[in-house]
Design a protein around this motif. Structure first.
Motif, PDB file in Angstrom:
ATOM      1  N   ALA A  63      -2.990   7.761 -13.813  1.00 21.61           N
ATOM      2  CA  ALA A  63      -3.677   6.472 -13.969  1.00 21.61           C
ATOM      3  C   ALA A  63      -2.867   5.547 -14.874  1.00 21.61           C
ATOM      4  O   ALA A  63      -2.691   4.353 -14.582  1.00 21.61           O
ATOM      5  CB  ALA A  63      -5.072   6.693 -14.545  1.00 21.61           C
ATOM      6  N   VAL A  91     -11.827   2.063 -12.229  1.00 22.15           N
ATOM      7  CA  VAL A  91     -11.954   3.292 -11.436  1.00 22.15           C
ATOM      8  C   VAL A  91     -12.783   4.319 -12.195  1.00 22.15           C
ATOM      9  O   VAL A  91     -12.453   4.671 -13.338  1.00 22.15           O
ATOM     10  CB  VAL A  91     -10.572   3.884 -11.088  1.00 22.15           C
ATOM     11  CG1 VAL A  91     -10.726   5.181 -10.289  1.00 22.15           C
ATOM     12  CG2 VAL A  91      -9.739   2.862 -10.314  1.00 22.15           C
ATOM     13  N   ILE A 133      -3.764   1.765 -14.313  1.00 20.06           N
ATOM     14  CA  ILE A 133      -5.221   1.834 -14.299  1.00 20.06           C
ATOM     15  C   ILE A 133      -5.692   2.306 -15.670  1.00 20.06           C
ATOM     16  O   ILE A 133      -5.328   3.402 -16.119  1.00 20.06           O
ATOM     17  CB  ILE A 133      -5.718   2.804 -13.205  1.00 20.06           C
ATOM     18  CG1 ILE A 133      -5.321   2.286 -11.825  1.00 20.06           C
ATOM     19  CG2 ILE A 133      -7.231   2.996 -13.295  1.00 20.06           C
ATOM     20  CD1 ILE A 133      -5.645   3.247 -10.683  1.00 20.06           C
ATOM     21  N   HIS A 149      -7.436  -1.757  -7.142  1.00 19.51           N
ATOM     22  CA  HIS A 149      -8.523  -1.251  -7.989  1.00 19.51           C
ATOM     23  C   HIS A 149      -8.026  -0.974  -9.407  1.00 19.51           C
ATOM     24  O   HIS A 149      -7.009  -0.311  -9.607  1.00 19.51           O
ATOM     25  CB  HIS A 149      -9.105   0.043  -7.388  1.00 19.51           C
ATOM     26  CG  HIS A 149      -9.772  -0.177  -6.072  1.00 19.51           C
ATOM     27  ND1 HIS A 149     -11.036  -0.701  -5.947  1.00 19.51           N
ATOM     28  CD2 HIS A 149      -9.325   0.044  -4.795  1.00 19.51           C
ATOM     29  CE1 HIS A 149     -11.353  -0.776  -4.668  1.00 19.51           C
ATOM     30  NE2 HIS A 149     -10.327  -0.340  -3.948  1.00 19.51           N
ATOM     31  N   LYS A 150      -8.770  -1.509 -10.387  1.00 18.57           N
ATOM     32  CA  LYS A 150      -8.461  -1.273 -11.788  1.00 18.57           C
ATOM     33  C   LYS A 150      -9.629  -0.625 -12.534  1.00 18.57           C
ATOM     34  O   LYS A 150      -9.423   0.110 -13.491  1.00 18.57           O
ATOM     35  CB  LYS A 150      -8.069  -2.588 -12.476  1.00 18.57           C
ATOM     36  CG  LYS A 150      -6.763  -3.189 -11.969  1.00 18.57           C
ATOM     37  CD  LYS A 150      -6.399  -4.413 -12.755  1.00 18.57           C
ATOM     38  CE  LYS A 150      -5.078  -5.011 -12.247  1.00 18.57           C
ATOM     39  NZ  LYS A 150      -3.946  -4.066 -12.460  1.00 18.57           N
ATOM     40  N   ALA A 169      -4.538   2.061  -6.755  1.00 16.92           N
ATOM     41  CA  ALA A 169      -3.854   0.955  -7.442  1.00 16.92           C
ATOM     42  C   ALA A 169      -3.259  -0.031  -6.438  1.00 16.92           C
ATOM     43  O   ALA A 169      -3.327  -1.259  -6.633  1.00 16.92           O
ATOM     44  CB  ALA A 169      -2.765   1.509  -8.357  1.00 16.92           C
TER      45      ALA A 169
END
Length: 357
Positions: free
Chosen positions: A217, A194, A222, A191-192, A187
């Motif tokens: 997450a 995943v 996420i 990164h979203k 995160a």
């Protein structure tokens, strides 16, 4: 009066191979008590009260006459065999290799031998092996990532599996912290999208780790997407399983910028699938593993992973088991929780601007 000579080995003991001398014969030859000789041979703490010269004489005689303690008699008198039974799913995976290294060194230092059996996730062997090991008079059992199917009946410890069986200590890693470390790292790199992997059913940690991954997450912002949730649904402990699953997903052209793998083995399989699809790690897709097995830091790229203290867990399991063997009436912990650590290496990088949602 002529001085009486000190007896020589051939004066008091015969070494013609007909019958090796026993503890009493060696003690008589040395002019010492059998208890004194036994203490030195077995290296008990009281032996340190003797002079260095006396200890040296005893060890020299033991070597000279090739004395071997009668382990059967000792086991009958002390009700212990100095052997441990170790039950594992299988012994070829890197995870088990690292745990066994710590376990072996600790058992060696404590003066114990061990039997290892692999049940291969077969229900019949899960029940039969503990019984067979008890029939061989082991002093205790260590279950490595293996459920306790029935009450052990002797001192026991589990590794990487928390059991509620009375009289058993579980040595486990803090799965909640491990999940948080991996997802929080991704995160922070932006990164979203995943790809998240759930472990195979044969691994007893998979369900709990997956639940905690989903929670971590959510806490890290996420979104868990059904199309980016991948389950390793076969009892296969090689990179091939993850490779096949990720390769299939790549053909569907589903986009993702990072992979949160169940363990290092699946992370390595995923990286190979990405490479075969023409993607580069971490430039195109970041990958984070779990365990920190021996090859993780030498793969290309070097794998970012959550390190379980595998060797320390093996050693701690031995410490807890021996404590249960030697002090059966004492109070022993039901669970020992050990902390994981994030090892940031080359397989993770900030998400590319063009890849962001």
């Amino acid at each position: 009066m002529p001085r009486k000579s000190t007896p020589q080995p051939h004066d008091a003991l015969k070494s013609d191979g007909s019958k090796p001398p026993g503890l009493k014969e060696i003690a008589r030859y040395l002019g010492l008590s059998p208890a004194s000789v036994s203490m030195v041979i077995n290296d008990v703490p009281l032996a340190k009260a003797m002079t260095a010269e006396t200890r040296a004489r005893i060890l020299e005689a033991v070597k000279k006459f090739n004395y071997r303690p009668n382990l059967l008699a000792r086991s009958l008198s002390k009700r212990e065999t100095r052997t441990i039974g170790v039950i594992v799913p299988e012994s070829s995976d890197g995870y088990y290799t690292r745990v066994m290294r710590g376990l072996e060194e600790a058992l060696l230092d404590a003066g114990y031998l061990y039997f290892t059996v692999s049940h291969l996730s077969r229900e019949d062997l899960l029940r039969e092996y503990p019984l067979l090991l008890r029939q061989r008079a082991v002093d205790g059992l260590i279950y490595m990532n293996t459920k306790v199917a029935e009450p052990p009946g002797i001192p026991a410890v589990t590794i990487s599996y928390a059991t509620k069986e009375p009289g058993v200590t579980s040595v486990v890693v803090d799965q909640r912290l491990g999940a948080r470390l991996s997802l929080e790292h991704l995160a922070k790199l932006g990164h979203k999208r995943v790809l998240m992997m759930k472990g195979q059913p044969s691994c007893l940690e998979s369900g709990e780790r997956w639940r905690l991954m989903l929670k971590a997450a959510q806490e890290c912002g996420i979104e868990v997407r059904p199309e980016l949730s991948l389950e390793m649904n076969h009892d296969q402990l090689t990179p091939e399983l993850a490779y096949t699953k990720v390769a299939e997903l790549m053909r569907s052209r589903i986009r993702f910028t990072a992979v949160c793998a169940f363990n290092d083995t699946s992370a390595i399989g995923a990286m190979r699938a990405l490479a075969d699809a023409g993607l580069h790690c971490p430039d195109d897709v970041s990958v984070v593993g779990f365990d920190d097995i021996g090859v993780a830091g030498f793969y290309t790229p070097r794998l970012t992973t959550v390190r379980q203290p595998l060797e320390a867990m093996g050693a701690r399991a031995v410490t807890e088991l021996i404590a249960r063997i030697r002090e059966p009436e004492a109070k022993h912990p039901a669970k020992v929780v050990m902390a994981p650590e994030l090892m940031v290496r080359e397989s993770t990088a900030p998400v590319k601007r063009s890849a962001k949602d």
